[in-house]
Write a protein that holds these residues in place. Structure first.
Motif, PDB file in Angstrom:
ATOM      1  N   TYR A 279       0.868  -1.186   0.000  1.00  0.00           N
ATOM      2  CA  TYR A 279       0.000   0.000   0.000  1.00  0.00           C
ATOM      3  C   TYR A 279       0.894   1.220   0.000  1.00  0.00           C
ATOM      4  O   TYR A 279       1.857   1.299   0.777  1.00  0.00           O
ATOM      5  CB  TYR A 279      -0.895   0.021   1.236  1.00  0.00           C
ATOM      6  CG  TYR A 279      -1.587   1.359   1.435  1.00  0.00           C
ATOM      7  CD1 TYR A 279      -2.830   1.614   0.883  1.00  0.00           C
ATOM      8  CD2 TYR A 279      -0.977   2.389   2.170  1.00  0.00           C
ATOM      9  CE1 TYR A 279      -3.464   2.840   1.042  1.00  0.00           C
ATOM     10  CE2 TYR A 279      -1.600   3.623   2.334  1.00  0.00           C
ATOM     11  CZ  TYR A 279      -2.833   3.846   1.766  1.00  0.00           C
ATOM     12  OH  TYR A 279      -3.440   5.064   1.919  1.00  0.00           O
TER      13      TYR A 279
ATOM     14  N   LEU B 283     -12.119  -8.208  -0.179  1.00  0.00           N
ATOM     15  CA  LEU B 283     -10.698  -7.841  -0.288  1.00  0.00           C
ATOM     16  C   LEU B 283      -9.812  -9.058  -0.056  1.00  0.00           C
ATOM     17  O   LEU B 283      -8.890  -9.327  -0.841  1.00  0.00           O
ATOM     18  CB  LEU B 283     -10.368  -6.731   0.704  1.00  0.00           C
ATOM     19  CG  LEU B 283      -8.900  -6.293   0.782  1.00  0.00           C
ATOM     20  CD1 LEU B 283      -8.336  -5.936  -0.586  1.00  0.00           C
ATOM     21  CD2 LEU B 283      -8.751  -5.100   1.738  1.00  0.00           C
TER      22      LEU B 283
ATOM     23  N   ILE C 284      -2.453  -2.523  -3.335  1.00  0.00           N
ATOM     24  CA  ILE C 284      -3.809  -2.483  -2.798  1.00  0.00           C
ATOM     25  C   ILE C 284      -4.197  -1.030  -2.562  1.00  0.00           C
ATOM     26  O   ILE C 284      -3.451  -0.265  -1.950  1.00  0.00           O
ATOM     27  CB  ILE C 284      -3.920  -3.281  -1.475  1.00  0.00           C
ATOM     28  CG1 ILE C 284      -3.466  -4.724  -1.678  1.00  0.00           C
ATOM     29  CG2 ILE C 284      -5.354  -3.237  -0.947  1.00  0.00           C
ATOM     30  CD1 ILE C 284      -3.471  -5.552  -0.407  1.00  0.00           C
TER      31      ILE C 284
ATOM     32  N   MET D 179      -7.737  -3.309   5.288  1.00  0.00           N
ATOM     33  CA  MET D 179      -6.679  -4.027   4.588  1.00  0.00           C
ATOM     34  C   MET D 179      -5.865  -4.889   5.547  1.00  0.00           C
ATOM     35  O   MET D 179      -5.601  -6.078   5.275  1.00  0.00           O
ATOM     36  CB  MET D 179      -5.763  -3.032   3.871  1.00  0.00           C
ATOM     37  CG  MET D 179      -4.575  -3.671   3.169  1.00  0.00           C
ATOM     38  SD  MET D 179      -3.487  -2.434   2.407  1.00  0.00           S
ATOM     39  CE  MET D 179      -2.783  -1.665   3.878  1.00  0.00           C
TER      40      MET D 179
ATOM     41  N   PRO E 179      -7.359   0.298  -0.862  1.00  0.00           N
ATOM     42  CA  PRO E 179      -8.576  -0.175  -0.193  1.00  0.00           C
ATOM     43  C   PRO E 179      -9.484   0.932   0.331  1.00  0.00           C
ATOM     44  O   PRO E 179     -10.105   0.784   1.393  1.00  0.00           O
ATOM     45  CB  PRO E 179      -7.991  -0.978   0.968  1.00  0.00           C
ATOM     46  CG  PRO E 179      -6.768  -0.186   1.360  1.00  0.00           C
ATOM     47  CD  PRO E 179      -6.219   0.399   0.065  1.00  0.00           C
TER      48      PRO E 179
END
Length: 414
Positions: free
Chosen positions: A232, A352, A300, A245, A302
């Motif tokens: 991330y 997710l 990611i 996440m 999220p």
């Protein structure tokens, strides 16, 4: 043409992608021969001028309870007082008027207005200058700019937000043209009766990458003993979905690592680190995209708020890294299911974890997404194309603006 860019912040004070794109735009237009100047807020009282990479930048001391560019988040009462003043900060108008007079400005392009408030439009209108508003967030609907409350995204402004933004939609009739950095953002504001008289256009943010950005990424087989590397990059804040996440990552049943790059409010960072207390989760602080995306296999994004655009998703794809992104805000305008990534839904928390598991189980799919990622965002990487759109819009606004009379807009102080 002499263009004044008005913004809440400007380099080296960078709060997010909006300031990065603004600097690229300003410097790009200057390189093309446009006469540009910037006015932003700053921590020092009064009005001060300096140069940033050859661009003249004025900074006006913010006339509010505190300057909003800070690592430490003020208390709730202090924030409330700040937003009350920011409903209509008439004191900031004089700085705008002074710079307009000094620089013989022909067009004002407003970016983020936090600190300036919509009082800026009134001062520009008083000077009888055309104004373009570029939308980067939902500040005009929500004092927090994110329409996010109690860990969930707001679909419409709440009672408090409507109170703080009373009269703003009517004031937006002073704007000659409005630009949304995503279709989602432009439609969201116009659905709330903003910019009814303005020419409207979507101009996506450009994130230019060097041609060699993806060199070395392909042909790197993942060994059977190496865990899948998730990552991330971005601001560490609640609406970005970091808790979601981390919780989903910790439930994975296969070997994997998670690298978290970025910074946020210090107290929130500590909360996240306590939640992520595991040897396979690492907070790596600030990282350049070029460095970070070489260290991960899947990015990611999220977000659990309605992300206005999602520059990090573009940058990940530009580095041939597939993305798992929330189906919120402008992100689906970047990430296409099974083309350059997978989409998940914050209203279905398990989606997710399921997306992460799917990319671990299906390396063929993962490699295909990686191989297609760069080409899927090529139009977001073309800064010259973005500058072409802005220059054409600015010329049109200046050449076709009708004279405006004081009684066209009801001006009042809040």
């Amino acid at each position: 043409m002499k263009i004044l860019f008005l913004s809440s912040l400007y380099s080296p004070h960078v709060g997010g992608g909006a300031e990065i794109v603004l600097q690229r735009t300003v410097e790009g237009l200057k390189a093309r021969g446009d006469d540009v100047v910037v006015l932003a807020t700053g921590p020092q009282p009064g009005l001060h001028a300096s140069e940033v990479r050859g661009v003249k930048v004025y900074r006006a001391g913010l006339l509010n309870t505190y300057w909003h560019y800070s690592e430490q988040r003020p208390g709730a009462l202090a924030r409330l007082g700040w937003h009350l003043r920011d409903r209509y900060n008439s004191g900031m108008r004089r700085f705008i008027g002074e710079v307009i007079a000094r620089e013989n400005v022909q067009l004002v392009v407003c970016h983020n207005l936090a600190g300036w408030s919509v009082a800026a439009w009134d001062e520009i209108n008083k000077a009888q200058l055309p104004v373009v508003q570029v939308l980067h967030d939902m500040y005009l609907l929500c004092p927090g700019s994110n329409m996010f409350r109690k860990n969930s995204a707001c679909n419409t402004p709440c009672t408090l937000c409507r109170s703080f933004r009373q009269g703003h939609a009517e004031r937006s009739a002073q704007v000659d043209a409005v630009v949304g950095v995503s279709r989602f953002l432009l439609d969201r504001l116009r659905s709330q009766n903003f910019f009814r008289k303005a020419q409207a256009q979507v101009i996506y943010n450009a994130s230019p990458m060097a041609d060699g950005a993806v060199s070395g990424r392909f042909g790197e087989p993942r060994g059977a003993d190496r865990p899948l590397r998730f990552g991330y990059m971005g601001t560490l804040s609640e609406q970005k979905g970091l808790r979601w996440m981390i919780e989903q990552f910790r439930k994975l049943s296969f070997p994997a690592t998670l690298s978290i790059a970025g910074r946020g409010q210090l107290d929130y960072e500590q909360e996240l680190k306590a939640l992520a207390d595991a040897p396979n989760i690492e907070f790596v602080g600030y990282q350049s995209p070029e460095s970070f995306y070489r260290q991960i296999d899947v990015a990611i994004v999220p977000s659990i708020w309605h992300e206005p655009f999602g520059l990090v998703a573009v940058e990940a794809c530009a580095h041939a890294v597939p993305v798992i992104a929330s189906q919120r805000g402008g992100l689906p305008e970047i990430i296409q299911e099974e083309v350059n990534g997978l989409l998940c839904d914050p209203s279905e928390p398990q989606s997710l974890g399921q997306a992460m598991t799917r990319l671990n189980r299906d390396p063929v799919l993962r490699d295909r997404l990686a191989s297609q990622a760069r080409a899927s965002v090529e139009h977001f990487l073309d800064q010259e194309r973005m500058l072409d759109h802005y220059q054409a819009l600015f010329q049109h606004v200046v050449q076709n603006r009708s004279p405006r009379h004081d009684n066209d807009i009801a001006l009042y102080s809040l």
